[in-house]
Design a protein around this motif. Structure first.
Motif, PDB file in Angstrom:
ATOM      1  N   GLN A  92     -18.993  30.105  24.482  1.00  0.00           N
ATOM      2  CA  GLN A  92     -18.023  29.204  25.748  1.00  0.00           C
ATOM      3  C   GLN A  92     -18.774  28.502  26.742  1.00  0.00           C
ATOM      4  O   GLN A  92     -19.192  29.687  27.538  1.00  0.00           O
ATOM      5  N   PRO A  93     -18.915  26.901  27.256  1.00  0.00           N
ATOM      6  CA  PRO A  93     -18.552  26.766  28.267  1.00  0.00           C
ATOM      7  C   PRO A  93     -18.086  27.189  29.593  1.00  0.00           C
ATOM      8  O   PRO A  93     -16.353  26.925  29.307  1.00  0.00           O
ATOM      9  N   GLN A  94     -18.298  27.043  30.430  1.00  0.00           N
ATOM     10  CA  GLN A  94     -17.506  26.843  32.051  1.00  0.00           C
ATOM     11  C   GLN A  94     -16.927  25.893  32.295  1.00  0.00           C
ATOM     12  O   GLN A  94     -15.611  25.462  32.978  1.00  0.00           O
ATOM     13  N   ASP A  95     -17.582  24.768  31.858  1.00  0.00           N
ATOM     14  CA  ASP A  95     -17.596  23.332  32.118  1.00  0.00           C
ATOM     15  C   ASP A  95     -18.133  22.188  30.788  1.00  0.00           C
ATOM     16  O   ASP A  95     -18.832  22.692  30.332  1.00  0.00           O
ATOM     17  N   LEU A  96     -16.812  21.628  31.199  1.00  0.00           N
ATOM     18  CA  LEU A  96     -17.871  20.326  29.847  1.00  0.00           C
ATOM     19  C   LEU A  96     -18.258  19.147  29.890  1.00  0.00           C
ATOM     20  O   LEU A  96     -18.760  18.968  28.353  1.00  0.00           O
ATOM     21  N   GLY A  97     -18.817  19.962  31.349  1.00  0.00           N
ATOM     22  CA  GLY A  97     -19.858  18.214  31.766  1.00  0.00           C
ATOM     23  C   GLY A  97     -19.356  16.858  31.464  1.00  0.00           C
ATOM     24  O   GLY A  97     -18.172  16.348  31.284  1.00  0.00           O
ATOM     25  N   ARG A  98     -19.601  15.416  31.970  1.00  0.00           N
ATOM     26  CA  ARG A  98     -19.093  14.267  32.114  1.00  0.00           C
ATOM     27  C   ARG A  98     -20.381  13.512  31.449  1.00  0.00           C
ATOM     28  O   ARG A  98     -20.157  12.659  31.416  1.00  0.00           O
ATOM     29  N   ASN A  99     -20.708  13.625  30.025  1.00  0.00           N
ATOM     30  CA  ASN A  99     -21.599  13.372  28.993  1.00  0.00           C
ATOM     31  C   ASN A  99     -21.067  12.356  27.816  1.00  0.00           C
ATOM     32  O   ASN A  99     -20.904  13.234  26.943  1.00  0.00           O
ATOM     33  N   PHE A 100     -20.171  11.735  28.359  1.00  0.00           N
ATOM     34  CA  PHE A 100     -18.517  11.634  27.637  1.00  0.00           C
ATOM     35  C   PHE A 100     -19.502  10.951  26.335  1.00  0.00           C
ATOM     36  O   PHE A 100     -18.963  10.693  25.433  1.00  0.00           O
ATOM     37  N   SER A 101     -20.518   9.817  26.745  1.00  0.00           N
ATOM     38  CA  SER A 101     -21.294   9.547  25.915  1.00  0.00           C
ATOM     39  C   SER A 101     -21.737   9.439  24.249  1.00  0.00           C
ATOM     40  O   SER A 101     -22.169   9.542  22.713  1.00  0.00           O
ATOM     41  N   MET A 102     -21.817  11.164  24.144  1.00  0.00           N
ATOM     42  CA  MET A 102     -21.927  11.847  24.152  1.00  0.00           C
ATOM     43  C   MET A 102     -21.032  12.740  22.985  1.00  0.00           C
ATOM     44  O   MET A 102     -21.627  13.445  21.858  1.00  0.00           O
ATOM     45  N   TRP A 103     -19.351  12.640  23.136  1.00  0.00           N
ATOM     46  CA  TRP A 103     -18.554  12.934  22.743  1.00  0.00           C
ATOM     47  C   TRP A 103     -18.075  13.002  21.710  1.00  0.00           C
ATOM     48  O   TRP A 103     -17.882  11.609  21.348  1.00  0.00           O
ATOM     49  N   MET A 104     -18.145  13.521  21.094  1.00  0.00           N
ATOM     50  CA  MET A 104     -17.793  12.599  19.317  1.00  0.00           C
ATOM     51  C   MET A 104     -16.037  13.597  18.549  1.00  0.00           C
ATOM     52  O   MET A 104     -16.565  15.255  19.134  1.00  0.00           O
ATOM     53  N   LEU A 105     -15.771  13.392  17.884  1.00  0.00           N
ATOM     54  CA  LEU A 105     -14.669  13.305  17.334  1.00  0.00           C
ATOM     55  C   LEU A 105     -14.735  13.498  15.846  1.00  0.00           C
ATOM     56  O   LEU A 105     -14.885  12.707  15.580  1.00  0.00           O
TER      57      LEU A 105
END
Length: 570
Positions: free
Chosen positions: A300-313
């Motif tokens: 479990q991470p403490q933060d999701l980060g801001r690299n939205f270009s790699m986020w996928m659904l």
């Protein structure tokens, strides 16, 4: 600027200030709206939802005489979102009131309060539940050798050895230091019809060097991603209300999680009633997983980060939770090593439909100016811009425009008013003849402010039976200004008829100041049944001919003049 009506509500208490408060006014207020956005030229408009009287008294004990009553300005507004879903700002200045007494006069506030309303961007927030970590790109490695064995060392099968040198950073041990099962290499013989076609060499090579073969193994040398299950959505936004008077500036913030707020001195009270209808553009992600690049270590991470270009659904069916299924995200060593006909299957079998496949497919779509199918960025806007964003939820912006019902109360004890009202007159009224049902008529009315000050007016157009009712129109006219308004007329029958209508103009006190009557006619609807129309011989008598000429001449006059109404100013 638009002139809207608000409600100033006066509350009388059993104190000695009763006569003074009676002079304060129980009034209907009008406001000018100045709507703006910083960079987007989008026109935002507030709407008044209701006008009603309210006596607001506070009872602190059982005594019927112990009531604390006060004057209030109650404003019931519809606050819209901006069309792109981003922040919308409205500045409203309360400038006029209508006295709710015997005189019914319009009055202007001497020092009008200014209300600034900022509605933030609207977002849908989804709760996240951590599931597991998965590799971004599982890779199959192979080594051509002559001494492949499941327990062969690094000197024989290199990267496929179960115990790899520490400096290579591939340690095939679990958290307790035990060697992970099914990490040994799979040995395949040489030949042309093998997983990796290779030459078996000469007979001498087999005798001297050993029989040629290849060692195959699954390794995860690249990036890892966190996987989250997605829960139901919740709507989020906030509305900041700021009120400036001659002596102070007050501010409160309301939202779905904090629907009521008041200033410290109770001068300003706000109640967020809610949205009128539900949002229809909020997607459901309950059958999807959200994958994001690993932040720090596994788990479990403490933060999701801001690299939205790699986020996928991605759909849940594309994942394996135990790693025992081929061609699914999260594949493990056992599924890879245990696939049937391993040595005759093609290279990289069992490793399709991985994260990197979906990401690269979306990059091809983006390069062709198409909307991505899996990547969050490019498919949604305002990703994770909700306040206090952490690792337990993520959000997307909602571009849908919906009105929010907002109730604002202001104390009116220190407000002073100036009387303002101006007469008006109807200058012209026309309604050309039109065909019933198949067309609508158009009543054109020109009015004029014949006074010396700017004021608000309302205009109604009421007809006798046979014409559908029309809504009253509100507008502002400057001194000597003429404004033309129109009403669409819809008959309720297809027959020709004569109608009488009345145009009524009212001043800002809602008192009638002028009236004009108009008579007009409609022609019957012409039905075209095509080949079903029966044949009728034309009239040949002289009487029928002259009657036709008379009717055509009358219609021509109506068409040329464009005016078939007669009106009288009363």
């Amino acid at each position: 600027m638009n002139l809207l009506s608000l409600l100033l509500i006066h509350h009388l208490g059993p104190t000695g200030r009763e006569e003074k408060q009676m002079k304060k006014l129980v009034a209907i207020m009008a406001i000018f709206l100045i709507c703006f956005l910083c960079s987007l030229q989008f026109s935002v408009a507030m709407q008044i939802l209701s006008k009603s009287k309210l006596e607001k008294c506070e009872k602190s004990n059982d005594s019927s005489s112990s009531l604390n009553c006060s004057s209030k300005i109650v404003i019931n507004l519809a606050v819209p979102s901006e069309s792109s879903g981003r922040e919308a700002s409205i500045v409203a200045e309360i400038v006029e009131v209508e006295e709710n007494g015997t005189s019914n006069n319009m009055r202007t506030l001497r020092e009008p309060p200014v209300i600034t309303i900022n509605k933030s961007s609207v977002y849908a927030m989804f709760e996240l539940t951590y599931i597991q970590d998965v590799p971004y790109k599982p890779q199959e490695f192979y080594v051509q050798t002559r001494k492949c064995e499941p327990d062969a060392g690094e000197d024989v099968v290199q990267i496929c050895a179960r115990l790899v040198h520490f400096l290579k950073k591939i340690l095939l041990r679990d958290e307790n230091g035990h060697i992970i099962e099914h990490t040994q290499p799979v040995c395949c013989p040489c030949g042309d019809q093998r997983r990796v076609p290779s030459s078996c060499g000469t007979f001498v090579d087999k005798v001297v060097k050993g029989k040629a073969n290849t060692a195959h193994c699954l390794r995860f040398p690249g990036d890892w991603f966190h996987v989250f299950a997605i829960g139901p959505s919740k709507i989020g936004f906030n509305i900041r209300i700021e009120v400036k008077t001659r002596s102070k500036t007050l501010e409160v913030i309301v939202g779905p999680s904090n629907r009521t707020a008041s200033s410290n001195d109770n001068f300003l009270r706000v109640n967020l009633v809610g949205d009128y209808v539900g949002y229809t553009t909020i997607p459901s992600f309950e059958d999807f997983y959200l994958v994001i690049p690993r932040q720090g270590g596994p788990g479990q991470p403490q933060d999701l980060g801001r690299n939205f270009s790699m986020w996928m659904l991605l759909e849940r069916v594309r994942f394996t939770s135990d790693g025992l299924e081929c061609n699914k995200i999260g594949i493990g060593y056992e599924a890879f090593n245990g696939q049937p006909d391993f040595c005759s299957a093609p290279l990289w079998s069992c490793l399709h439909n991985q994260l990197w496949n979906f990401w690269e497919a979306d990059q091809n779509r983006i390069s062709r100016k198409q909307v991505p199918l899996y990547c969050v960025q490019g498919k949604f806007e305002q990703i994770n811009e909700h306040p206090n964003a952490g690792s337990r939820a993520f959000s997307i912006g909602i571009p849908e425009v919906l009105n929010t019902n907002l109730l604002i109360e202001l104390s009116a004890d220190d407000i002073e008013f100036v009387y303002q009202r101006s007469p008006g007159k109807i200058i012209s009224l026309t309604v050309p003849t039109f065909e019933a049902l198949t067309q609508f008529g158009l009543a054109t009315i020109t009015t004029k402010n014949i006074g010396k000050i700017e004021a608000s007016y309302s205009l109604t157009f009421d007809c006798s039976t046979g014409i559908s009712p029309m809504e009253e129109q509100f507008y502002i006219m400057k001194p000597n200004e003429e404004i033309t308004r129109s009403f669409k007329l819809y008959p309720t029958t297809d027959q020709a008829g004569k109608y009488m209508c009345s145009a009524i103009i009212k001043d800002s006190a809602f008192s009638e100041v002028d009236r004009a009557e108009c008579h007009f006619t409609t022609t019957s609807t012409v039905f075209d049944n095509g080949s079903q129309i029966p044949f009728r011989p034309p009239e040949s008598s002289a009487k029928g001919f002259f009657e036709s000429i008379e009717e055509l001449w009358a219609r021509a006059l109506d068409f040329i003049t464009g005016k078939t109404c007669r009106y009288w100013l009363l």
